[in-house]
Design a protein around this motif. Structure first.
Motif, PDB file in Angstrom:
ATOM      1  N   ALA A  26       0.582  -1.140  -0.049  1.00 25.49           N
ATOM      2  CA  ALA A  26      -0.017  -0.023   0.058  1.00 25.49           C
ATOM      3  C   ALA A  26       0.887   1.289   0.132  1.00 25.49           C
ATOM      4  O   ALA A  26       0.665   2.306  -0.717  1.00 25.49           O
ATOM      5  CB  ALA A  26      -0.878   0.249   1.281  1.00 25.49           C
TER       6      ALA A  26
ATOM      7  N   CYS B 134      -5.260   7.169  -1.913  1.00 27.80           N
ATOM      8  CA  CYS B 134      -4.459   5.972  -2.660  1.00 27.80           C
ATOM      9  C   CYS B 134      -4.147   4.739  -1.496  1.00 27.80           C
ATOM     10  O   CYS B 134      -4.454   3.658  -1.725  1.00 27.80           O
ATOM     11  CB  CYS B 134      -3.339   6.395  -3.175  1.00 27.80           C
ATOM     12  SG  CYS B 134      -2.695   5.019  -4.115  1.00 27.80           S
TER      13      CYS B 134
ATOM     14  N   ALA C 155      -5.602   1.030  -1.559  1.00 29.73           N
ATOM     15  CA  ALA C 155      -4.553  -0.266  -1.686  1.00 29.73           C
ATOM     16  C   ALA C 155      -4.534  -1.263  -0.845  1.00 29.73           C
ATOM     17  O   ALA C 155      -4.093  -2.209  -1.094  1.00 29.73           O
ATOM     18  CB  ALA C 155      -2.900   0.559  -1.683  1.00 29.73           C
TER      19      ALA C 155
ATOM     20  N   GLU D 106       2.396   1.788  -3.527  1.00 27.75           N
ATOM     21  CA  GLU D 106       1.584   2.281  -4.137  1.00 27.75           C
ATOM     22  C   GLU D 106       1.071   3.756  -4.024  1.00 27.75           C
ATOM     23  O   GLU D 106       1.224   4.412  -5.038  1.00 27.75           O
ATOM     24  CB  GLU D 106       0.195   1.540  -4.120  1.00 27.75           C
ATOM     25  CG  GLU D 106      -0.870   1.754  -5.078  1.00 27.75           C
ATOM     26  CD  GLU D 106      -0.463   1.464  -6.770  1.00 27.75           C
ATOM     27  OE1 GLU D 106      -0.902   2.014  -7.729  1.00 27.75           O
ATOM     28  OE2 GLU D 106       0.534   0.303  -6.977  1.00 27.75           O
ATOM     29  N   ALA D 107       1.060   4.425  -3.110  1.00 29.43           N
ATOM     30  CA  ALA D 107       0.781   5.677  -2.693  1.00 29.43           C
ATOM     31  C   ALA D 107       2.067   6.733  -2.927  1.00 29.43           C
ATOM     32  O   ALA D 107       1.747   7.682  -3.412  1.00 29.43           O
ATOM     33  CB  ALA D 107       0.354   5.791  -1.204  1.00 29.43           C
TER      34      ALA D 107
END
Length: 684
Positions: free
Chosen positions: A551, A603, A607, A554-555
């Motif tokens: 996560a 995000c 995620a 991704e962010a």
């Protein structure tokens, strides 16, 4: 060492320990700290201090040194006092191969690889012999008698009598050892040392038995991985820039020395002797390694590394985090280091007398070197490739780089430039699992070949329920089957590791999830997936450290456009509000705009793809995720807090989840929070 930062028993220096939560019923009390003076009398780790090996040897010279018959040691295992092992037990025969616990020959390279090939060709039989040896050595152990094993040593009897266990099951026995009970509780011989896990997750460490047999296991793992590593990247007898640090020792009320697994190894002459032929000499003197002030030791590691820059053949630290931290520090102090080298006078910031005296002895005025360092640093673009620029003869960067260390790889690659990153071996304070015999694989793909003579291994098959097989999540929705043996695992399947060790752990669940990537002869090569313990959970949601890492990655992509980096991160479950929510803490390299950070919060929320989390967010039984931005230096403050408790830098791993009981760390995070952003991803 488990690698998700499982707390890992480290390769030189060795790993910390798995972060499976341990409920501490009663701690030995009160421990007394061994003074610096007393600690200074303990044996030093290999390759530190002493005379330098001049020049740069070639790989052929190294191989020749490995073939010296004079590097063989006598067979009897030595105890802490150097006496021969009274058991008189030597090798168990497995064809021409040898099974621990015995003293390994010191030499490595092709002889070690040949030995490894022999053992792994018949891993099933070696496993039976290994279990038999463990149970023979510890036949009188109260733990085994309690379950009615009655001296039997076959696999069937062992698995039918002895249950799977976790640390809390062994804690009463370990506590009795700490309190001074010298009867055979977990091992046949009295336990004279305890290892301490890092305690970075729960806020307090746990005790684990340590003995001579575990020392021999450690040497065999290190020598095996070194043999394969040196075949691919030959190094001579130069020096190593090693960011290694000693740790404090405590004595329990029963008189048992308790310290990190690393220091338990360092203080044994056998370890020092066993490692000297496979490690280049550390640039720094002993006083720097064992200095009482981490920041001063780090500064002097960098300084000594620069003084001997042409002789450095490898760069090492236990964890990738320590390497990144070292070179982030270098960015701040490099001009001071140049000044020290130019004038031959150590900075006034180094105030520890023992460190100051030792470094002053090797620091001489060298304006030419100072100018060279200054010129190279000024020529770098954002410090890219600083390691090969300043240490041109370095062959690789080495340390634990998997699991919770993966978030540091991008920054470490930036510093390492073209140099390969080699991930160190897989183990924990509880015991070793495997060696990295494929050093050319990048850390993200690294596998670990299990050495079948270092312990008895079982694997719990894990299957996801129908419908969840394709989930992009490391969440624990697994269905377990009965444990199977080392050679019974299947390629591509997922398992939890169970170990039985020479140190008194029986069918111990490490809490690590691994995937079988293949086989080397008949022993499996494992890929570390994650820790099985939960990181984030409020009700039906289940997210692990790996889920959190994915996560954040991704962010973090949203920050790249603004050329920002996440320095470090951790998490917390806020249950004081209704509904509860996930809280993610970030320290950033620089300020980011409000819009970008709000997008990052959204995000992060999206995620987490675990079905329990997504469903709970949609029906609002879990509240909006909160992203908190921290002041610069917040994670440095957490490190300092850890060190103030007597922890060792060699064991430190940023806790990816802060337990509510870890009040001090939560206080540090809260007082360093500058901004807060709530996700709007699922609507307000």
């Amino acid at each position: 060492m488990s690698q998700a930062a499982p707390e890992i028993l480290v390769p030189f220096p060795p790993p910390a320990s798995p972060s499976v939560p341990a409920s501490s019923r009663r701690r030995p009390g009160p421990p007394s700290v061994v003074t610096d003076e007393a600690a200074s009398k303990l044996p030093r780790p290999p390759g530190t201090g002493g005379a330098a090996s001049p020049g740069r040897a070639e790989g052929q010279q190294q191989q020749a040194s490995c073939q010296r018959s004079s590097c063989l040691l006598p067979l009897p295992s030595a105890g802490d006092d150097g006496s021969a092992d009274p058991s008189g037990l030597g090798f168990i025969s497995s064809g021409p191969a040898k099974i621990l616990p015995v003293q390994m020959p010191i030499c490595v390279c092709e002889e070690t690889i040949s030995e490894f090939e022999t053992l792994t060709r018949d891993a099933g039989r070696v496993q039976q012999d290994t279990l038999k040896k463990i149970l023979e050595l510890n036949a009188d152990a109260e733990y085994l008698s309690h379950f009615g094993l009655n001296g039997r040593t076959d696999v069937e009897s062992y698995k039918s009598c002895i249950p799977l266990c976790v640390h809390s099951d062994l804690e009463p026995y370990i506590q009795r050892i700490a309190d001074g009970d010298s009867s055979p509780l977990l091992t046949g011989k009295p336990v004279t040392s305890l290892s301490l896990s890092s305690g970075t997750t729960q806020g307090k460490p746990k005790f684990l038995p340590f003995n001579d047999e575990l020392l021999e296991t450690t040497l065999q793992i290190f020598q095996t991985s070194y043999a394969f590593r040196n075949r691919e990247y030959p190094i001579g007898k130069g020096k190593a820039l090693q960011f290694i640090y000693g740790s404090k020792q405590v004595v329990t009320k029963g008189g048992i020395l308790a310290t990190t697994a690393t220091t338990n190894l360092y203080r044994r002459p056998r370890y020092k002797e066993g490692m000297k032929d496979i490690q280049s000499q550390c640039c720094s003197p002993d006083e720097v390694v064992f200095g009482p002030n981490f920041h001063q030791s780090l500064y002097c590691h960098l300084l000594c590394g620069l003084i001997y820059s042409d002789e450095v053949h490898q760069v090492f630290s236990t964890f990738a985090h320590s390497l990144v931290h070292a070179f982030q520090t270098f960015e701040e102090v490099w001009e001071d280091l140049c000044a020290d080298i130019r004038d031959g006078v150590l900075s006034d910031k180094i105030t520890v007398p023992s460190i100051r005296e030792a470094v002053t002895k090797i620091l001489k005025p060298n304006p030419e070197l100072a100018d060279s360092i200054h010129r190279k640093c000024m020529g770098l673009s954002n410090w890219y490739g600083v390691i090969p620029a300043l240490w041109p003869n370095a062959k690789y960067v080495y340390g634990i780089m998997t699991g919770s260390m993966e978030p540091y790889l991008k920054k470490l690659r930036h510093y390492a430039g073209h140099l390969p990153l080699i991930s160190a071996d897989y183990g924990a304070s509880e015991g070793w699992v495997g060696a990295n015999i494929n050093p050319r694989l990048p850390p993200e793909q690294v596998t670990y070949a299990v050495l079948p003579q270092t312990g008895y291994f079982e694997f719990i098959p894990l299957e996801k329920p129908k419908g969840e097989e394709m989930e992009n999540s490391a969440s624990i929705h697994y269905i377990e089957s009965d444990p199977i043996g080392l050679t019974e695992v299947k390629i591509g399947k997922i398992y939890e590791v169970v170990i039985t060790t020479f140190g008194g752990l029986y069918r111990y669940r490490l809490g690590d999830i691994v995937k079988v990537a293949g086989f080397h002869n008949s022993t499996p090569e494992l890929q570390f997936i994650c820790r099985r313990s939960l990181v984030l959970s409020i009700n039906i949601d289940k997210n692990t450290e790996k889920d959190l890492q994915l996560a954040v990655e991704e962010a973090g992509k949203l920050l790249e456009a603004e050329k920002l980096e996440i320095v470090d991160f951790t998490s917390f479950v806020e249950k004081s509000s209704d509904p509860g929510r996930y809280v993610i803490f970030w320290e950033l390299s620089s300020d980011a705009s409000e819009d970008v950070l709000q997008s990052c919060a959204n995000c992060l929320d999206l995620a987490f793809v675990d079905a329990g989390y997504v469903g709970s967010r949609k029906i609002r039984t879990i509240g909006p995720l909160e992203l908190r931005i921290l002041k610069k230096g917040a994670f440095e403050e957490i490190l300092d807090h850890f060190l103030s408790l007597g922890g060792a830098v060699s064991q430190f791993k940023t806790p990816r989840f802060v337990n509510p009981l870890n009040i001090k760390v939560l206080q540090i995070l809260n007082r360093n929070t500058t901004k807060s952003y709530f996700s709007t991803a699922y609507g307000l």
